[in-house]
Design a protein around this motif. Structure first.
Motif, mmCIF file in Angstrom:
data_model
loop_
_atom_site.group_PDB
_atom_site.id
_atom_site.type_symbol
_atom_site.label_atom_id
_atom_site.label_comp_id
_atom_site.label_asym_id
_atom_site.label_seq_id
_atom_site.Cartn_x
_atom_site.Cartn_y
_atom_site.Cartn_z
ATOM 1 N N UNK A 91 -46.169 8.807 32.657
ATOM 2 C CA UNK A 91 -45.750 7.409 32.521
ATOM 3 C C UNK A 91 -44.530 7.297 31.609
ATOM 4 N N UNK A 92 -44.504 8.073 30.536
ATOM 5 C CA UNK A 92 -43.366 8.043 29.620
ATOM 6 C C UNK A 92 -42.108 8.560 30.322
ATOM 7 N N UNK A 114 -36.864 7.323 32.651
ATOM 8 C CA UNK A 114 -35.958 7.450 33.799
ATOM 9 C C UNK A 114 -35.603 6.071 34.356
ATOM 10 N N UNK A 115 -36.573 5.148 34.364
ATOM 11 C CA UNK A 115 -36.300 3.791 34.836
ATOM 12 C C UNK A 115 -35.312 3.087 33.904
ATOM 13 N N UNK A 130 -34.668 -2.785 32.099
ATOM 14 C CA UNK A 130 -34.575 -1.705 31.113
ATOM 15 C C UNK A 130 -35.479 -1.992 29.918
ATOM 16 N N UNK A 131 -35.482 -3.239 29.436
ATOM 17 C CA UNK A 131 -36.342 -3.600 28.316
ATOM 18 C C UNK A 131 -37.809 -3.459 28.646
ATOM 19 N N UNK A 132 -38.182 -3.832 29.870
ATOM 20 C CA UNK A 132 -39.571 -3.674 30.314
ATOM 21 C C UNK A 132 -39.957 -2.192 30.302
ATOM 22 N N UNK A 133 -39.094 -1.349 30.851
ATOM 23 C CA UNK A 133 -39.388 0.086 30.897
ATOM 24 C C UNK A 133 -39.497 0.676 29.504
ATOM 25 N N UNK A 170 -26.848 7.701 33.491
ATOM 26 C CA UNK A 170 -27.069 8.897 34.311
ATOM 27 C C UNK A 170 -27.414 10.108 33.444
ATOM 28 N N UNK A 171 -26.771 10.224 32.275
ATOM 29 C CA UNK A 171 -27.088 11.321 31.362
ATOM 30 C C UNK A 171 -28.535 11.236 30.892
ATOM 31 N N UNK A 172 -29.020 10.021 30.664
ATOM 32 C CA UNK A 172 -30.415 9.821 30.268
ATOM 33 C C UNK A 172 -31.357 10.300 31.364
ATOM 34 N N UNK A 173 -31.077 9.916 32.605
ATOM 35 C CA UNK A 173 -31.922 10.334 33.734
ATOM 36 C C UNK A 173 -31.907 11.848 33.879
ATOM 37 N N UNK A 174 -30.730 12.450 33.761
ATOM 38 C CA UNK A 174 -30.623 13.905 33.880
ATOM 39 C C UNK A 174 -31.385 14.598 32.752
#
Length: 416
Positions: free
Chosen positions: A295-296, A301-302, A326-329, A390-394
């Motif tokens: 979940x984290x 990623x979201x 983004x705030x919800x995630x 994108x860097x965060x997702x990667x």
């Protein structure tokens, strides 16, 4: 003939079970809710007063720096103290100290004392009190509730924090405009009575200590170094807060992308906070999630995906929606991260882990602001925002590949 039990209806809204089952937690939650609003009022009132005295935006911005440094410096030590002494007494002393400091602000305002360094000093001392109070308060909750209710409690706590962050400054600005700084500070002093009463009614909260009498900051860091799942909760947060944190760019983005002004900037700042509040209010579904690590990872990623998409849009309302997502995630991630720390860590280490959490929460976004501002200056705001997302997702994807144990973490069989 036996009755057929109806299936349990899926829960949508926040689980209020902790408020119903524990009178101590209920008092603490209500007291903190009131106190967060009062502190939000004071935070804005101090910034307004500093600007009124100096007429300098730089001087007003220093208020945040004087609050940040003590939080980072004393956060770890606050956690060590919370693992050594009665947490109830530490909570009372630190909250009482903050109330006295707000009373000093009110007294100075009533007396017409206008000294910016006095205000900076009070802000720094209140940050020290907050660095001592937060680990003590957070470490109390697992002693008040059974493990299966901690996720719901963290969702309720997230609602309190976000509500105070949203409402406190708005209410503070209104009260300062109508009745002056002294009124805002006085209301904050009165608001502390709620949390002080809640902690006064708590039983003793001595940590379950083994071995040395005094808890060591270094021992806490060594413990964290040997617990891969707990370490991953911090690494995942760093991915979001450092790589994809565009808050510092909102003033420029409001003008360059949306043709707006200060009001537009305010909307951009408020959108993630509104989404974060929804993350707590609409948290009922989270009770069915067993694999908190997954979940984290998915929520971080979201966050990164929503920030990257925000960097590509030039429609204000779509941009606000993406920031709210983004705030919800972020709130979903925070709820599960807090729950993992409280459940998987032994009681004698909870204060120090919360101290590390304070340092990460206080320092991570500031590093993110610096990184976003630097990249935007070298390239453009669009590259900084979208590239950061994108860097965060990667980065979180690479962490997911590396941390197989974190992906398999099961709330019904927690391991640190």
């Amino acid at each position: 003939m036996s009755e057929v039990q109806a299936p349990e209806r899926p829960r949508v809204f926040a689980d209020l079970t902790p408020l119903r089952t524990s009178v101590h937690y209920r008092r603490l939650w209500l007291g903190n809710s009131v106190t967060w609003v009062g502190q939000g009022m004071t935070t804005l009132a101090v910034s307004l007063q500093v600007y009124a005295i100096t007429r300098s935006t730089f001087s007003a911005g220093l208020v945040g720096l004087f609050a940040l440094i003590p939080l980072v410096v004393f956060g770890l030590y606050g956690g060590a103290i919370a693992d050594t002494v009665d947490r109830r007494k530490l909570g009372l002393a630190s909250a009482g100290g903050s109330a006295v400091l707000s009373a000093a602000l009110a007294a100075a305002a009533f007396a017409g004392f206008r000294n910016v360094w006095f205000l900076y000093g009070i802000v720094a001392l209140q940050a020290v009190c907050a660095a001592l109070n937060a680990p003590a308060r957070s470490s109390m909750i697992p002693r008040l509730l059974p493990p299966e209710q901690l996720r719901a409690a963290n969702a309720l706590n997230a609602m309190t924090t976000t509500f105070g962050t949203l409402v406190g400054p708005s209410l503070g600005g209104l009260i300062v405009g109508l009745a002056g700084y002294q009124a805002a500070y006085t209301i904050d002093v009165l608001a502390f009575a709620a949390s002080l009463y809640a902690m006064w009614r708590l039983p003793k909260m001595l940590p379950d200590r083994t071995g040395a009498k005094r808890a060591s900051v270094l021992d806490g860091l060594r413990f964290l170094a040997t617990r891969p799942n707990l370490r991953m909760t911090f690494f995942s947060d760093f991915c979001a807060m450092i790589l994809a944190h565009p808050r510092a760019l909102f003033p420029a983005v409001a003008v360059l992308w949306f043709g707006g002004d200060a009001g537009t900037t305010g909307l951009l700042v408020a959108a993630p906070a509104f989404g974060a509040l929804l993350g707590g209010v609409l948290s009922g579904w989270q009770g069915r999630i067993r694999h908190h690590g997954q979940a984290i990872l998915l929520s971080v990623a979201a966050w990164g995906t929503a920030i990257a998409a925000f960097g590509l849009t030039r429609n204000l309302w779509l941009g606000l929606l993406l920031l709210a997502v983004a705030g919800y995630a972020d709130t979903v991630s925070m709820i599960f991260r807090n729950t993992m720390m409280q459940v998987a860590a032994p009681d004698e280490m909870r204060g120090r882990l919360q101290g590390v959490f304070i340092v990460v929460v206080a320092g991570g976004p500031r590093l993110g602001d610096f990184l976003a501002g630097s990249v935007a200056d070298l390239t453009s705001p669009a590259v900084a925002v979208t590239g950061g997302g994108l860097a965060c997702v990667l980065a979180i994807g690479l962490l997911a590949l590396y941390a197989k144990g974190f992906r398999r973490y099961d709330a019904e069989n927690p391991t640190a």
